[in-house]
Design a protein around this motif. Sequence first.
Motif, PDB file in Angstrom:
ATOM      1  N   SER A   1       0.806  -1.246   0.021  1.00 21.04           N
ATOM      2  CA  SER A   1       0.021   0.021   0.028  1.00 21.04           C
ATOM      3  C   SER A   1       0.652   1.237   0.000  1.00 21.04           C
ATOM      4  CB  SER A   1      -0.963   0.155   1.244  1.00 21.04           C
ATOM      5  OG  SER A   1      -0.253  -0.033   2.378  1.00 21.04           O
ATOM      6  N   LEU A   2       1.922   1.036   0.765  1.00 17.54           N
ATOM      7  CA  LEU A   2       2.931   2.154   0.575  1.00 17.54           C
ATOM      8  C   LEU A   2       4.062   2.160  -0.229  1.00 17.54           C
ATOM      9  CD1 LEU A   2       3.684   5.195   1.900  1.00 17.54           C
ATOM     10  CD2 LEU A   2       4.773   3.942   3.811  1.00 17.54           C
ATOM     11  N   GLU A   3       4.274   3.005  -1.242  1.00 11.32           N
ATOM     12  CA  GLU A   3       5.203   2.944  -2.268  1.00 11.32           C
ATOM     13  C   GLU A   3       6.102   4.331  -2.380  1.00 11.32           C
ATOM     14  OE1 GLU A   3       5.510   2.218  -6.915  1.00 11.32           O
ATOM     15  OE2 GLU A   3       3.924   1.064  -5.931  1.00 11.32           O
ATOM     16  N   ILE A   4       7.210   3.946  -2.252  1.00  9.36           N
ATOM     17  CA  ILE A   4       8.340   5.116  -2.362  1.00  9.36           C
ATOM     18  C   ILE A   4       9.188   4.704  -3.461  1.00  9.36           C
ATOM     19  CG2 ILE A   4       9.978   6.406  -1.324  1.00  9.36           C
ATOM     20  CD1 ILE A   4       8.871   5.429   1.504  1.00  9.36           C
ATOM     21  N   GLY A   5       9.428   5.788  -4.580  1.00  7.10           N
ATOM     22  CA  GLY A   5      10.151   5.569  -5.718  1.00  7.10           C
ATOM     23  C   GLY A   5      11.247   6.322  -5.686  1.00  7.10           C
ATOM     24  N   ASN A   6      12.293   5.791  -6.449  1.00  8.02           N
ATOM     25  CA  ASN A   6      13.502   6.563  -6.512  1.00  8.02           C
ATOM     26  C   ASN A   6      14.270   7.085  -5.180  1.00  8.02           C
ATOM     27  OD1 ASN A   6      13.320   6.519  -9.704  1.00  8.02           O
ATOM     28  ND2 ASN A   6      11.596   7.979  -9.233  1.00  8.02           N
ATOM     29  N   VAL A   7      14.481   6.123  -4.437  1.00  7.23           N
ATOM     30  CA  VAL A   7      14.972   6.497  -3.234  1.00  7.23           C
ATOM     31  C   VAL A   7      16.626   6.607  -3.292  1.00  7.23           C
ATOM     32  CG1 VAL A   7      14.952   6.062  -0.553  1.00  7.23           C
ATOM     33  CG2 VAL A   7      13.300   5.261  -2.357  1.00  7.23           C
TER      34      VAL A   7
END
Length: 202
Positions: A64-70
């Motif tokens: 549900s929680l997505e973080i991109g290009n970290v």
Amino acid sequence: IEVSKSSIARGNFNLAENYFRAEIASNYLKSGKMKVVNPMVMAETFNYNIYLTAQCDNLTFNDSLEIGNVVANTVTLKDNTSFSLNWSNQKSKKAYSGDISGNLVFAKGKPLTVGFDDSDMMINDSLIHIARDGRIDIDTTGIRIRNFTMLTGVQKLVMDGRISKDPYDVVQVSFENVLLDDFDDLTRSAKVNLDGKLNGYV
């Protein structure tokens, strides 16, 4: 923990020049409900500084929680570490990004102190500003949070207090015009939909 079979690790070391460099990369990494796509970690020493970079294309929690290009970077010299954390969800329908920075001080015999620069996050199309006055002190007796403040437009959240085994230590969180639907992505996996405005303190 599940790691891609095509993962690689490499590095080199030069004692005469006091130089060290190491890199670890993989196609994916899974642990429980967390998945990391194309993670890479690089460490390097140069001129008494220690540089560390960790990055990935995508980081997902609980589907549900997505973080991109970290991208996370640290530079350590003696007892001080400066850090930065950046991310941007370019494929998301709503804006999710962050640019957080600060420093850690870990002098011998003193608490580990985490300080923040003026930093910004974009969550659910809402710009959240972290004020630079906030500080967190950590030692063997507990965690002291000092005036950690997040602002967005007319919204304001402030945390101050101490967490420890002492029942008299408390953390006070004050809310001012906080919109609850900004947290929907965090509560979606629990099938909770939040709406409304929060004022007060706990």
